[in-house]
Each structure stands twice: as structure tokens, then as C-alpha cells.
Design a protein around this motif. Structure first.
Motif, mmCIF file in Angstrom:
data_model
loop_
_atom_site.group_PDB
_atom_site.id
_atom_site.type_symbol
_atom_site.label_atom_id
_atom_site.label_comp_id
_atom_site.label_asym_id
_atom_site.label_seq_id
_atom_site.Cartn_x
_atom_site.Cartn_y
_atom_site.Cartn_z
ATOM 1 N N PRO A 59 0.833 -1.205 0.000
ATOM 2 C CA PRO A 59 0.000 0.000 0.000
ATOM 3 C C PRO A 59 0.872 1.261 0.000
ATOM 4 C CG PRO A 59 -0.915 -1.628 1.485
ATOM 5 C CD PRO A 59 0.431 -2.150 1.049
ATOM 6 N N VAL B 170 -4.716 7.176 -1.354
ATOM 7 C CA VAL B 170 -4.131 6.109 -0.556
ATOM 8 C C VAL B 170 -4.502 4.832 -1.304
ATOM 9 C CG1 VAL B 170 -4.090 4.947 1.677
ATOM 10 C CG2 VAL B 170 -4.498 7.413 1.562
ATOM 11 N N ASN C 248 -4.506 0.776 -2.073
ATOM 12 C CA ASN C 248 -4.373 -0.555 -1.494
ATOM 13 C C ASN C 248 -4.620 -1.568 -2.604
ATOM 14 O OD1 ASN C 248 -4.288 -2.911 -0.077
ATOM 15 N ND2 ASN C 248 -6.152 -2.546 1.094
ATOM 16 N N SER D 269 -7.973 -5.895 3.323
ATOM 17 C CA SER D 269 -8.190 -4.548 3.831
ATOM 18 C C SER D 269 -7.053 -4.136 4.763
ATOM 19 C CB SER D 269 -9.523 -4.535 4.593
ATOM 20 O OG SER D 269 -9.741 -3.288 5.188
ATOM 21 N N PRO E 79 -8.500 8.326 4.836
ATOM 22 C CA PRO E 79 -9.247 7.221 5.436
ATOM 23 C C PRO E 79 -8.457 6.489 6.524
ATOM 24 C CG PRO E 79 -8.446 6.600 3.271
ATOM 25 C CD PRO E 79 -8.126 8.056 3.447
ATOM 26 N N THR F 159 -9.302 3.272 7.127
ATOM 27 C CA THR F 159 -9.216 1.931 6.534
ATOM 28 C C THR F 159 -9.393 2.059 5.030
ATOM 29 O OG1 THR F 159 -11.588 1.508 6.792
ATOM 30 C CG2 THR F 159 -10.154 0.752 8.576
ATOM 31 N N VAL F 160 -8.748 1.135 4.306
ATOM 32 C CA VAL F 160 -8.869 1.097 2.850
ATOM 33 C C VAL F 160 -9.110 -0.359 2.469
ATOM 34 C CG1 VAL F 160 -7.796 1.675 0.635
ATOM 35 C CG2 VAL F 160 -7.257 3.042 2.671
ATOM 36 N N THR G 34 -8.769 -1.096 -3.528
ATOM 37 C CA THR G 34 -9.416 0.201 -3.688
ATOM 38 C C THR G 34 -8.436 1.327 -3.334
ATOM 39 O OG1 THR G 34 -10.253 0.313 -1.417
ATOM 40 C CG2 THR G 34 -11.677 -0.757 -3.054
ATOM 41 N N ALA G 35 -8.952 2.552 -3.421
ATOM 42 C CA ALA G 35 -8.168 3.734 -3.061
ATOM 43 C C ALA G 35 -9.065 4.700 -2.317
ATOM 44 C CB ALA G 35 -7.599 4.402 -4.311
ATOM 45 N N GLY G 36 -8.478 5.492 -1.442
ATOM 46 C CA GLY G 36 -9.206 6.536 -0.733
ATOM 47 C C GLY G 36 -8.509 7.861 -0.953
ATOM 48 N N TRP H 275 0.727 1.414 8.357
ATOM 49 C CA TRP H 275 -0.508 0.644 8.247
ATOM 50 C C TRP H 275 -0.290 -0.780 8.756
ATOM 51 C CZ3 TRP H 275 -0.382 -3.789 5.340
ATOM 52 C CH2 TRP H 275 0.703 -3.927 4.468
#
Length: 184
Positions: free
Chosen positions: A71, A103, A105, A110, A132, A134-135, A139-141, A165
Motif C-alpha cells: 500500500p 491512498v 491498497n 483490507s 481514510p 481503513t482502505v 481500492t483507493a481513498g 498501516w
């Protein structure tokens, strides 16, 4: 491939290239396809899926570890007021700085982000970070960083945003220091 997935993949590629210090831009024009050509499925056999990586827990049980890229954070936009000298250096004075990015991932599990750290020239910068906690897997935040920086004189604008993380699922901790099985 959906537009968010395509953006996610493109962002990951740009991150990989800029991390290596190289950015290659290639413009190509796709060959025209005849309008009457029907779409055909691939004639190649499907390859085997990636075998799951495993680790052995202290109690001897096997743990299936996530796979994928570590990540990371990408900064896609940075604004400085006033503007940087030559587009890359601070002068003496107060700067209002805003960074926007993602961010990422790209793993199969997760993650929970414990902390975000922002530095300028290796020193901690107390900026406001919105990102975020959590990611989800794959996905991405969005991340934004806002703050004021007082520069004492000419210096490179060396900003870094990092995160610490862990896997969201606590049983994945034995997979390695950060969860991924490390290469030799």
C-alpha cells in the motif's frame, strides 16, 4: 475495465515510474479496427491463478497471506501560495500548501492506517491530514494535506507523505512485519 479501476491502475503505474525517478510518456494511436469485425474470445488457455502465499503462525497453523503491491500514497496535485521558485524551490517566506492524492491498497486484504506523517526536507511538518482510517482491498481513498510552512530561505520543496498501516484482520500479522511475505 471500469473508469475507477482504470484510474486506479494508471495511478499505480505513475507511482511506480516516479518512484524510480523516471517518467515515460508515450503517445500512441491505436490501429483502426474494422466496424464489422466481431469480438472474439481469447484462444489462449487461461493460466493458473497466483498460488496463495502462506506463513506459519506461532501455534503452527497456516495463514493465507494477502498478495499485491505494498500500500502506498500518491500525490496527484500540489499547490503552493506563493508559487515555488522555478517550480521546485522555496524562497524565504510563508507558504500555504495543499496536497491532494490517493491512498492505494492494491492488496487482496483490507488495511487499517494507524498514522499519516508529512515531512518537509526530512523534518516533521504539522499539517492537517484528511484521509481514510481503513482502505478496502483493491481500492483507493482520497487524501488531502493542508498547512502553512515558514521557509527560512532557499531550499528544495522536498515534501513526503507516508503512512504506517497494518492489516485490518489481526490474524494476518504473522505474515511479516507489515503483513506481506518479504522477498529474499
Amino acid at each position: 475495465m471500469s473508469i475507477p479501476r482504470r484510474l486506479f491502475v494508471s495511478t499505480a503505474v505513475v507511482l511506480a515510474l516516479t518512484t524510480a525517478g523516471v517518467l515515460v510518456v508515450e503517445l500512441t494511436r491505436p490501429a483502426p479496427t474494422p466496424a464489422s469485425a466481431p469480438a472474439r474470445p481469447s484462444a489462449l488457455p487461461a493460466g493458473p491463478g497466483e498460488p496463495p502465499q502462506t506463513a506459519t503462525a506461532p501455534d503452527g497453523t497456516q495463514i493465507f497471506c494477502p498478495s499485491g503491491a505494498v500500500p502506498a500514497i500518491t500525490v496527484n496535485e500540489a499547490t503552493f501560495a506563493p508559487t515555488l521558485q522555478g517550480g521546485q524551490s522555496f524562497a524565504a517566506g510563508r507558504y500555504q500548501i495543499k496536497l491532494r492524492g490517493l491512498v492505494l491498497n492494491e492488496t487482496t486484504a483490507s488495511i487499517a492506517v494507524e498514522t499519516y506523517t508529512v515531512t518537509i526536507a526530512g523534518a516533521a511538518w504539522p499539517a492537517t491530514v484528511h484521509a481514510p482510517d481503513t482502505v478496502a482491498a483493491g481500492t483507493a481513498g482520497e487524501i488531502t494535506v493542508d498547512g502553512t510552512y515558514d521557509s527560512t530561505g532557499p531550499a528544495p520543496a522536498d515534501l513526503h507523505v507516508a503512512m504506517h498501516w497494518v492489516w485490518s484482520v489481526t490474524s494476518l500479522r504473522p505474515c511479516g512485519p507489515r503483513g506481506l511475505i518479504e522477498d529474499d
